[in-house]
Each structure stands twice: as structure tokens, then as C-alpha cells.
Design a protein around this motif. Sequence first.
Motif, PDB file in Angstrom:
ATOM      1  N   ALA A   1     108.633  22.369 -21.894  1.00 18.93           N
ATOM      2  CA  ALA A   1     107.867  21.472 -21.015  1.00 18.93           C
ATOM      3  C   ALA A   1     106.904  22.259 -20.126  1.00 18.93           C
ATOM      4  O   ALA A   1     105.742  21.857 -19.943  1.00 18.93           O
ATOM      5  N   LEU A   2     107.372  23.375 -19.587  1.00 18.52           N
ATOM      6  CA  LEU A   2     106.519  24.175 -18.710  1.00 18.52           C
ATOM      7  C   LEU A   2     105.357  24.802 -19.462  1.00 18.52           C
ATOM      8  O   LEU A   2     104.227  24.857 -18.955  1.00 18.52           O
ATOM      9  N   VAL A   3     105.607  25.283 -20.678  1.00 19.63           N
ATOM     10  CA  VAL A   3     104.536  25.878 -21.479  1.00 19.63           C
ATOM     11  C   VAL A   3     103.468  24.842 -21.798  1.00 19.63           C
ATOM     12  O   VAL A   3     102.264  25.088 -21.631  1.00 19.63           O
ATOM     13  N   ILE A   4     103.902  23.661 -22.240  1.00 19.88           N
ATOM     14  CA  ILE A   4     102.949  22.607 -22.580  1.00 19.88           C
ATOM     15  C   ILE A   4     102.176  22.144 -21.348  1.00 19.88           C
ATOM     16  O   ILE A   4     100.961  21.926 -21.401  1.00 19.88           O
ATOM     17  N   ARG A   5     102.884  22.021 -20.235  1.00 16.23           N
ATOM     18  CA  ARG A   5     102.256  21.481 -19.024  1.00 16.23           C
ATOM     19  C   ARG A   5     101.303  22.467 -18.364  1.00 16.23           C
ATOM     20  O   ARG A   5     100.215  22.088 -17.891  1.00 16.23           O
ATOM     21  N   PHE A   6     101.669  23.741 -18.314  1.00 23.09           N
ATOM     22  CA  PHE A   6     100.897  24.673 -17.501  1.00 23.09           C
ATOM     23  C   PHE A   6      99.913  25.532 -18.284  1.00 23.09           C
ATOM     24  O   PHE A   6      99.123  26.256 -17.676  1.00 23.09           O
ATOM     25  N   THR A   7      99.929  25.458 -19.608  1.00 26.38           N
ATOM     26  CA  THR A   7      98.914  26.189 -20.374  1.00 26.38           C
ATOM     27  C   THR A   7      97.508  25.717 -20.023  1.00 26.38           C
ATOM     28  O   THR A   7      96.631  26.538 -19.716  1.00 26.38           O
ATOM     29  N   PRO A   8      97.218  24.396 -20.036  1.00 32.18           N
ATOM     30  CA  PRO A   8      95.870  23.972 -19.632  1.00 32.18           C
ATOM     31  C   PRO A   8      95.554  24.288 -18.177  1.00 32.18           C
ATOM     32  O   PRO A   8      94.400  24.538 -17.826  1.00 32.18           O
ATOM     33  N   VAL A   9      96.574  24.289 -17.323  1.00 34.30           N
ATOM     34  CA  VAL A   9      96.351  24.623 -15.909  1.00 34.30           C
ATOM     35  C   VAL A   9      95.898  26.072 -15.772  1.00 34.30           C
ATOM     36  O   VAL A   9      94.931  26.379 -15.060  1.00 34.30           O
ATOM     37  N   LEU A  10      96.583  26.979 -16.474  1.00 34.72           N
ATOM     38  CA  LEU A  10      96.218  28.392 -16.415  1.00 34.72           C
ATOM     39  C   LEU A  10      94.849  28.637 -17.039  1.00 34.72           C
ATOM     40  O   LEU A  10      94.080  29.481 -16.563  1.00 34.72           O
ATOM     41  N   LEU A  11      94.549  27.911 -18.110  1.00 32.94           N
ATOM     42  CA  LEU A  11      93.231  28.051 -18.728  1.00 32.94           C
ATOM     43  C   LEU A  11      92.130  27.623 -17.762  1.00 32.94           C
ATOM     44  O   LEU A  11      91.084  28.275 -17.673  1.00 32.94           O
ATOM     45  N   THR A  12      92.374  26.555 -17.033  1.00 30.18           N
ATOM     46  CA  THR A  12      91.388  26.085 -16.049  1.00 30.18           C
ATOM     47  C   THR A  12      91.204  27.104 -14.934  1.00 30.18           C
ATOM     48  O   THR A  12      90.073  27.400 -14.525  1.00 30.18           O
ATOM     49  N   LYS A  13      92.303  27.668 -14.453  1.00 32.99           N
ATOM     50  CA  LYS A  13      92.204  28.672 -13.393  1.00 32.99           C
ATOM     51  C   LYS A  13      91.514  29.932 -13.893  1.00 32.99           C
ATOM     52  O   LYS A  13      90.750  30.576 -13.151  1.00 32.99           O
ATOM     53  N   GLY A  14      91.780  30.301 -15.139  1.00 39.40           N
ATOM     54  CA  GLY A  14      91.108  31.470 -15.706  1.00 39.40           C
ATOM     55  C   GLY A  14      89.607  31.251 -15.811  1.00 39.40           C
ATOM     56  O   GLY A  14      88.812  32.163 -15.523  1.00 39.40           O
ATOM     57  N   THR A  15      89.204  30.044 -16.194  1.00 39.33           N
ATOM     58  CA  THR A  15      87.777  29.721 -16.284  1.00 39.33           C
ATOM     59  C   THR A  15      87.116  29.781 -14.909  1.00 39.33           C
ATOM     60  O   THR A  15      86.006  30.310 -14.755  1.00 39.33           O
ATOM     61  N   LYS A  16      87.797  29.239 -13.904  1.00 38.15           N
ATOM     62  CA  LYS A  16      87.251  29.285 -12.544  1.00 38.15           C
ATOM     63  C   LYS A  16      87.150  30.726 -12.042  1.00 38.15           C
ATOM     64  O   LYS A  16      86.208  31.072 -11.330  1.00 38.15           O
ATOM     65  N   LEU A  17      88.109  31.554 -12.427  1.00 39.75           N
ATOM     66  CA  LEU A  17      88.089  32.961 -12.015  1.00 39.75           C
ATOM     67  C   LEU A  17      86.887  33.679 -12.626  1.00 39.75           C
ATOM     68  O   LEU A  17      86.213  34.470 -11.954  1.00 39.75           O
ATOM     69  N   ILE A  18      86.616  33.396 -13.901  1.00 38.25           N
ATOM     70  CA  ILE A  18      85.460  33.996 -14.569  1.00 38.25           C
ATOM     71  C   ILE A  18      84.163  33.516 -13.929  1.00 38.25           C
ATOM     72  O   ILE A  18      83.233  34.303 -13.699  1.00 38.25           O
ATOM     73  N   ASP A  19      84.098  32.220 -13.618  1.00 46.74           N
ATOM     74  CA  ASP A  19      82.893  31.677 -12.978  1.00 46.74           C
ATOM     75  C   ASP A  19      82.670  32.313 -11.608  1.00 46.74           C
ATOM     76  O   ASP A  19      81.526  32.603 -11.220  1.00 46.74           O
ATOM     77  N   ALA A  20      83.754  32.527 -10.864  1.00 45.38           N
ATOM     78  CA  ALA A  20      83.639  33.155  -9.541  1.00 45.38           C
ATOM     79  C   ALA A  20      83.131  34.590  -9.664  1.00 45.38           C
ATOM     80  O   ALA A  20      82.320  35.051  -8.855  1.00 45.38           O
ATOM     81  N   TRP A  21      83.598  35.294 -10.690  1.00 45.72           N
ATOM     82  CA  TRP A  21      83.143  36.674 -10.902  1.00 45.72           C
ATOM     83  C   TRP A  21      81.650  36.691 -11.234  1.00 45.72           C
ATOM     84  O   TRP A  21      80.890  37.517 -10.696  1.00 45.72           O
TER      85      TRP A  21
ATOM     86  N   TRP B   1      88.027  43.194 -18.527  1.00 43.04           N
ATOM     87  CA  TRP B   1      89.415  43.460 -18.147  1.00 43.04           C
ATOM     88  C   TRP B   1      89.643  43.318 -16.655  1.00 43.04           C
ATOM     89  O   TRP B   1      90.793  43.249 -16.204  1.00 43.04           O
ATOM     90  N   ARG B   2      88.575  43.235 -15.877  1.00 44.78           N
ATOM     91  CA  ARG B   2      88.710  43.229 -14.413  1.00 44.78           C
ATOM     92  C   ARG B   2      89.397  41.972 -13.880  1.00 44.78           C
ATOM     93  O   ARG B   2      89.925  41.992 -12.772  1.00 44.78           O
ATOM     94  N   ILE B   3      89.385  40.899 -14.656  1.00 50.26           N
ATOM     95  CA  ILE B   3      90.023  39.668 -14.165  1.00 50.26           C
ATOM     96  C   ILE B   3      91.494  39.582 -14.571  1.00 50.26           C
ATOM     97  O   ILE B   3      92.180  38.636 -14.190  1.00 50.26           O
ATOM     98  N   ILE B   4      91.968  40.568 -15.343  1.00 44.17           N
ATOM     99  CA  ILE B   4      93.358  40.513 -15.806  1.00 44.17           C
ATOM    100  C   ILE B   4      94.331  40.540 -14.631  1.00 44.17           C
ATOM    101  O   ILE B   4      95.281  39.745 -14.571  1.00 44.17           O
ATOM    102  N   LEU B   5      94.101  41.449 -13.682  1.00 46.35           N
ATOM    103  CA  LEU B   5      95.009  41.567 -12.537  1.00 46.35           C
ATOM    104  C   LEU B   5      95.022  40.309 -11.676  1.00 46.35           C
ATOM    105  O   LEU B   5      96.106  39.768 -11.398  1.00 46.35           O
ATOM    106  N   PRO B   6      93.859  39.797 -11.228  1.00 48.16           N
ATOM    107  CA  PRO B   6      93.915  38.567 -10.415  1.00 48.16           C
ATOM    108  C   PRO B   6      94.474  37.381 -11.196  1.00 48.16           C
ATOM    109  O   PRO B   6      95.160  36.533 -10.608  1.00 48.16           O
ATOM    110  N   PHE B   7      94.198  37.308 -12.493  1.00 51.24           N
ATOM    111  CA  PHE B   7      94.750  36.212 -13.287  1.00 51.24           C
ATOM    112  C   PHE B   7      96.269  36.323 -13.371  1.00 51.24           C
ATOM    113  O   PHE B   7      96.984  35.319 -13.293  1.00 51.24           O
ATOM    114  N   THR B   8      96.768  37.540 -13.503  1.00 51.57           N
ATOM    115  CA  THR B   8      98.216  37.762 -13.535  1.00 51.57           C
ATOM    116  C   THR B   8      98.848  37.359 -12.214  1.00 51.57           C
ATOM    117  O   THR B   8      99.925  36.740 -12.190  1.00 51.57           O
TER     118      THR B   8
END
Length: 203
Positions: free
Chosen positions: A141-161, A171-178
Motif C-alpha cells: 500500500a505504501l509503495v503504491i501510494r507514495f511512488t507518485p508522491v515522490l515522483l512529484t517531489k522529485g520533479t519539483k526539486l529539479i524545477d527548483a534547481w 547527481w546533485r539532487i540525489i542527496l536532497p531527494f534522499t
Amino acid sequence: MISLTSPVRTRAHGWPAGVKLAALCVATVLLFKAQSLWVHGAAFAGMLVLYRLPGRVFFRAGLRALRVLWPFVVMLVIYHLVTRTPYTGAVIVLRMVTAVGLATLVTMTTQLSDLIAVVRWLVTPLRTMGLKTTYLETAIALVIRFTPVLLTKGTKLIDAWRARSPRRPGWRIILPFTVLALDDADHIAEALRARGGFDAMEK
């Protein structure tokens, strides 16, 4: 499966979750057995038709969900061009996109509680053996529910960069994404503990 939200309600929302998951399993097996480019092209076109039937809004939402596959598509295309196996590469790309698209279609038209109910039924034999299946059910349930959430946050992180630097993030966004993922995991763990943990869920 990379999405859980549907902007519109479709007829497929009323279909049993078990039937949709069974059909998805059969379709995926057939996709992996097929080696013809024409077969995969037809399957890909059929998948697009299924997204288009509920209307433009649903179709666009489905395409947005599948956009996360483009880095993998690019890597596969480059690899098979370098190795001079474009036919095989086209088959693999179409198979991957079609399979993920069908799986995403299932999650977009099925409530998470219904998916978990199917999983719980499937692991019934394990419970009869005395094994606890709550961990598995919750993990899925957690994998299904939060995969799109993490993808959205990753996209926002890239846009902010990109808004702050002309260089590619790479590779610079790997640490903040983690850090973001770990922070979400910590909040989820606290929420589970606040509700009594797995012992309370089993009651």
C-alpha cells in the motif's frame, strides 16, 4: 504502477479489483511472450485507446503519469542504437511503456483499499500457516501510494534547481531527494505508531 489518482470517474471504477489485476497479469505475460514489433505496436495503440475512451481529461492525466518513463526510454534507445539492435530496442520500449501504462490504468481506476483487499485474499494461505501478512499488505500500500508522491517531489526539486542554476542537476539532487524520502518515511512511521502500529491494524 506509477499513479493512483483519476481526474474523472470511468466505468472501470466499478469493475472488481481482482478482475482488473488478473487481466493485468495476463496482459503482462502475453506482452513478455510476444516478440513481434507489430504485436507490441498494436498493444501500445490499444493501451492509448483505453486511456482515450473516458475522455480528454483522463487521457492527458494518463500521459502525464507516463512521462516519468522518458529517461528509461532514452537510455534504451541509445543503448540499442549503439549495439545496432534497433528492432529489439523498439520491442523492449513498447513492451515497457505498454505494461506500465496498463498497470497505471488499473491503479487510476481502483481504490487503494480494494487493491489491498485483493492482496490480503491472495496471502490467505500464509496466514493459515501462522505468518503475519500485515507487513506485506502495508508495504504494498505504501509503495503504491507514495511512488507518485515522490515522483512529484522529485520533479519539483529539479524545477527548483533549474530556476537557480543554468547547469543540469544530475547527481546533485540525489542527496536532497534522499532527505525528502527519509523525512516522509519518518512521518509515516510516526503516524503508524500513533495509531497503535501493526498490532492495531491486525485487530
